[in-house]
Design a protein around this motif. Sequence first.
Motif, PDB file in Angstrom:
ATOM      1  N   TRP A   1      -8.301  41.683 -20.377  1.00 62.78           N
ATOM      2  CA  TRP A   1      -6.917  42.056 -21.282  1.00 62.78           C
ATOM      3  C   TRP A   1      -6.790  43.310 -21.954  1.00 62.78           C
ATOM      4  O   TRP A   1      -5.732  43.878 -22.102  1.00 62.78           O
ATOM      5  CB  TRP A   1      -6.649  40.781 -22.219  1.00 62.78           C
TER       6      TRP A   1
ATOM      7  N   GLN B   1      -4.139  45.342 -16.905  1.00 57.61           N
ATOM      8  CA  GLN B   1      -2.947  45.227 -17.742  1.00 57.61           C
ATOM      9  C   GLN B   1      -1.631  45.666 -16.623  1.00 57.61           C
ATOM     10  O   GLN B   1      -0.724  45.004 -16.804  1.00 57.61           O
ATOM     11  CB  GLN B   1      -2.878  46.269 -18.803  1.00 57.61           C
TER      12      GLN B   1
ATOM     13  N   SER C   1      -1.545  41.441 -24.848  1.00 56.11           N
ATOM     14  CA  SER C   1      -3.005  41.979 -24.904  1.00 56.11           C
ATOM     15  C   SER C   1      -3.451  41.873 -26.357  1.00 56.11           C
ATOM     16  O   SER C   1      -4.615  41.315 -26.487  1.00 56.11           O
ATOM     17  CB  SER C   1      -3.102  43.467 -24.478  1.00 56.11           C
TER      18      SER C   1
END
Length: 143
Positions: A32, A38, A48
């Motif tokens: 993450w 991402q 995140s």
Amino acid sequence: MKFRWLSVAAAALVVLAAGAPAHGQSFGFPWWKDAQFQRDLSLTQDQSAKIDAVFQQVIPGLRQRKTELDAQEEVLSHMIANNENEALVTRQVDKVETIRAEMNKTRTLMLLHMRQVLSPEQRKKLNKLHEQWEKDHRREHAE
């Protein structure tokens, strides 16, 4: 297949919890936080951060339980090596397996909470990324 992903991811988190490098484990890193993940998942900074908060809340307890598990497994190994009474060994096995089960439950719920931050479309993308990651790493270890 979905349960297998959960199991593999849980195994990866054992590696993270133990602080060891991930050899052949799925997503043995904080995906993450990875810029490519991402982008691929269209993961927002907020998502995140939320996933990281779940991880940061759970991981200290997992590390502590891992230390306890290692100690109890060591006791069990000594008991077996010393040919201890079966009833005593059985009680120690129960201790070890209880800790292991608690860790697995904690990791599984952590993964659930992490995935709940994602949209259904992001979860589908994550599953595809996982499959590709697993294929790539299987090839690397086969060579």
